[in-house]
Design an enzyme around this catalytic site. Structure first.
Site, mmCIF file in Angstrom:
data_model
loop_
_atom_site.group_PDB
_atom_site.id
_atom_site.type_symbol
_atom_site.label_atom_id
_atom_site.label_comp_id
_atom_site.label_asym_id
_atom_site.label_seq_id
_atom_site.Cartn_x
_atom_site.Cartn_y
_atom_site.Cartn_z
ATOM 1 N N HIS A 134 0.794 -1.229 0.000
ATOM 2 C CA HIS A 134 0.000 0.000 0.000
ATOM 3 C C HIS A 134 0.830 1.285 0.000
ATOM 4 C CE1 HIS A 134 0.966 0.036 4.299
ATOM 5 N NE2 HIS A 134 0.639 1.304 4.295
HETATM 6 C C1 UD1 Z 1 -2.062 6.058 5.378
HETATM 7 C C2 UD1 Z 1 -0.780 6.610 5.981
HETATM 8 C C3 UD1 Z 1 0.294 5.544 5.923
HETATM 9 C C4 UD1 Z 1 -0.166 4.264 6.572
HETATM 10 C C5 UD1 Z 1 -1.492 3.819 5.983
HETATM 11 C C6 UD1 Z 1 -2.007 2.645 6.769
HETATM 12 C C7 UD1 Z 1 -0.449 9.022 5.627
HETATM 13 C C8 UD1 Z 1 0.285 10.051 4.871
HETATM 14 N N1 UD1 Z 1 -0.300 7.752 5.208
HETATM 15 O O1 UD1 Z 1 -1.802 5.770 4.029
HETATM 16 O O2 UD1 Z 1 1.444 5.995 6.616
HETATM 17 O O3 UD1 Z 1 0.796 3.267 6.353
HETATM 18 O O4 UD1 Z 1 -2.440 4.886 6.086
HETATM 19 O O5 UD1 Z 1 -2.948 1.919 6.072
HETATM 20 O O6 UD1 Z 1 -1.128 9.344 6.574
HETATM 21 N N2 UD1 Z 1 -9.140 4.864 1.051
HETATM 22 C C9 UD1 Z 1 -10.375 4.288 0.962
HETATM 23 N N3 UD1 Z 1 -11.006 3.961 2.119
HETATM 24 C C10 UD1 Z 1 -10.476 4.189 3.352
HETATM 25 C C11 UD1 Z 1 -9.222 4.798 3.416
HETATM 26 C C12 UD1 Z 1 -8.555 5.133 2.255
HETATM 27 O O7 UD1 Z 1 -10.901 4.059 -0.125
HETATM 28 O O8 UD1 Z 1 -11.116 3.848 4.371
HETATM 29 C C13 UD1 Z 1 -8.423 5.175 -0.222
HETATM 30 C C14 UD1 Z 1 -8.737 6.571 -0.761
HETATM 31 O O9 UD1 Z 1 -8.755 6.477 -2.155
HETATM 32 C C15 UD1 Z 1 -7.537 7.367 -0.315
HETATM 33 C C16 UD1 Z 1 -6.418 6.345 -0.381
HETATM 34 O O10 UD1 Z 1 -7.013 5.108 0.014
HETATM 35 O O11 UD1 Z 1 -7.305 8.475 -1.146
HETATM 36 C C17 UD1 Z 1 -5.263 6.658 0.533
HETATM 37 O O12 UD1 Z 1 -5.714 6.843 1.888
HETATM 38 P P1 UD1 Z 1 -4.871 7.772 2.888
HETATM 39 O O13 UD1 Z 1 -5.432 7.648 4.256
HETATM 40 O O14 UD1 Z 1 -4.723 9.129 2.346
HETATM 41 O O15 UD1 Z 1 -3.438 7.137 2.846
HETATM 42 P P2 UD1 Z 1 -2.980 5.622 2.996
HETATM 43 O O16 UD1 Z 1 -2.353 5.202 1.722
HETATM 44 O O17 UD1 Z 1 -4.082 4.815 3.544
HETATM 45 N N1 UDP Z 2 -3.814 -5.270 8.935
HETATM 46 C C1 UDP Z 2 -5.093 -5.785 9.097
HETATM 47 N N2 UDP Z 2 -5.774 -6.183 7.981
HETATM 48 C C2 UDP Z 2 -5.263 -6.099 6.724
HETATM 49 C C3 UDP Z 2 -3.953 -5.561 6.573
HETATM 50 C C4 UDP Z 2 -3.265 -5.155 7.694
HETATM 51 O O1 UDP Z 2 -5.594 -5.890 10.226
HETATM 52 O O2 UDP Z 2 -5.951 -6.471 5.769
HETATM 53 C C5 UDP Z 2 -3.077 -4.821 10.124
HETATM 54 C C6 UDP Z 2 -1.716 -5.445 10.280
HETATM 55 O O3 UDP Z 2 -1.826 -6.685 10.952
HETATM 56 C C7 UDP Z 2 -0.973 -4.394 11.074
HETATM 57 C C8 UDP Z 2 -1.578 -3.104 10.586
HETATM 58 O O4 UDP Z 2 -2.817 -3.436 9.975
HETATM 59 O O5 UDP Z 2 -1.223 -4.514 12.462
HETATM 60 C C9 UDP Z 2 -0.664 -2.456 9.598
HETATM 61 O O6 UDP Z 2 -1.326 -1.447 8.932
HETATM 62 P P1 UDP Z 2 -0.918 -0.949 7.485
HETATM 63 O O7 UDP Z 2 -0.162 -1.997 6.767
HETATM 64 O O8 UDP Z 2 -2.166 -0.440 6.862
HETATM 65 O O9 UDP Z 2 -0.026 0.332 7.807
HETATM 66 P P2 UDP Z 2 1.496 0.565 8.264
HETATM 67 O O10 UDP Z 2 1.808 -0.328 9.397
HETATM 68 O O11 UDP Z 2 2.360 0.333 7.062
HETATM 69 O O12 UDP Z 2 1.501 2.014 8.611
#
Ligand code: UD1
Ligand code: UDP
Length: 389
Positions: free
Chosen positions: A221
């Protein structure tokens, strides 16, 4: 004593999960001494990116939800700052508690520091030394306006010392006299706590016809992997090649960001191979108990997630890291994980190497499973030294 009042900010999936550990420690040890108000920024909002975790992990329902949703960095962070500031002015907490390095973390740090609410940063000191990552900016800024900094690893602690944080300073701790603690990782607390429950309750293996060791778990991601077609294609081509060379399935719970970008960023040929390969199981994001179950039973883990890298280590699985660096340096140093960037050849070669020679050294790096309790103690001691825990 009037209970210590903390406002916890959560927003993205990993923060919701991390918050479970602190809420649990408060309930278990300090329910009379700490009162927690939970603010969900709404950064993540899909049912399987947010709601699913609350009941499963016994996290109290948020007292506030800002409903900020998705947007560019500026708009998203600004909306959060505005909402969090109002809540802080209204609630007047003793501390704001921030996790990790997301935009929700940064927003909490900016809002609180301007109105002089002391910041507790959990997962402090981690660095990728790559400022093109939004997370690197968020975590540096948050650390440098925090009062109590909890580093999960020795590397995190040392990074902060190198950045000029004091080592032997005395209380009371403030934003100008911040205190850094090395305390272990709240996610290790969580993994220990939920491992048994996952084995008992999760049905995910049956759901996808998986058995112990017959699959590799993957998550993707990170924005530079999803948004750069060349990298995304290289990663998916490598996953398909591993399937071709092995008898394993690859299970990939897809983050919504990745799911939205597959169609646009994968080349037609790769996309059609991805869609036609029955052993590449693209599934919706799973609950934490299901995720832990997958991690426990996988043969190997291939990921760009920070949290999943560590959980691979907790469950003693080899981990291939789809990034050019990691904040969790220790797991690479001991040989349990390897960094491959998005390099096709390196991904396949690492899979080959780990398949023939799996790592065996998983030393204790992330504490004793009581990091959250330690954090509660230190917050209490700094605010009320007279109670002498
Ligand atoms: C964010 C964090 C990242 C973290 C990740 C965990 C920042 C800058 N990044 O990244 O550090 O590792 O969360 O998962 O804060 N979206 C949906 N539904 C949701 C959430 C997101 O469709 O419930 C989609 C949207 O298109 C959105 C994109 O995912 O634009 C990115 O979501 P965003 O929260 O901006 O960043 P992440 O890539 O999730
Ligand atoms: N995780 C989860 N379901 C999923 C993918 C990840 O519960 O489908 C959990 C995972 O076990 C970990 C956390 O989400 O505890 C990590 O989140 P993510 O990979 O979104 O973000 P990051 O740690 O890179 O910020």
């Amino acid at each position: 004593m009037i209970p210590l009042k903390i406002v916890t900010i959560i927003g993205a999936r990993p923060q919701i999960i991390k918050a479970a550990a602190l809420s649990r420690a408060i309930r278990k040890y300090y329910s009379a001494l700490i009162s927690e108000i939970i603010v969900h920024t709404g950064q993540h909002y899909d049912e399987n990116m947010s709601e699913v975790f609350f009941q499963e992990l016994s996290i109290p329902k948020p007292d506030y939800n800002l409903g900020v949703g998705s947007a560019g960095h500026g708009v998203q962070t600004a909306r959060m700052i505005e909402g969090i500031e109002k809540i802080l002015i209204n609630e007047k907490p003793d501390y704001i508690v921030l996790y990790g390095d997301t935009n929700s973390t940064l927003a909490g740090a900016v809002a609180a520091s301007k109105i002089h609410i002391p910041i507790v940063h959990i997962e402090a000191g981690l660095r990728s030394f790559n400022k093109s990552m939004p997370e690197e900016i968020n975590r540096i800024l948050c650390d440098h306006c925090s009062t109590l900094l909890f580093a999960p690893t020795p590397t995190g602690y040392l990074n902060l010392m190198k950045e000029g944080f004091p080592e032997n300073n005395q209380p009371p701790y403030t934003a100008d006299n911040p205190k850094v603690f090395h305390c272990g990782d709240v996610m290790y607390d969580n993994s220990l706590h939920f491992a048994g429950l996952a084995a008992e309750q999760s049905d995910i293996l049956r759901q996808y016809q998986l058995t112990e060791g017959n699959f590799i778990l993957s998550t993707i991601h990170r924005d530079n992997n999803t948004d750069q077609p060349q990298r995304l294609n290289s990663i998916f081509r490598a996953l398909l090649e591993i399937i071709r060379l092995s008898d394993k399935a690859i299970v990939l719970p897809l983050h919504p960001r990745t799911s939205k970008l597959l169609e646009t960023n994968l080349e037609n040929k790769v996309l059609s191979n991805v869609k036609c390969e029955p052993r590449l199981k693209l599934i919706p994001p799973v609950s934490f108990l299901d995720m832990i179950r997958l991690e426990q039973q996988a043969a190997m883990i291939i990921t760009d997630s920070g949290g999943v890298q560590k959980e691979a280590f907790f469950f003693r699985k080899p981990c291939i890291i789809l990034r050019s660096e990691t904040e969790w340096k220790e797991i690479v140093d001991v040989g349990a994980a390897t960094i491959v960037n998005a390099d096709y050849e390196a991904i396949v070669a690492s899979w080959r190497r780990f398949s023939s020679t799996p790592p065996t050294d998983f030393p204790s790096i992330f504490g004793d499973g009581e990091a959250a309790r330690f954090i509660c103690e230190q917050m209490l001691l700094n605010a009320h030294p007279e109670i002498g825990i």
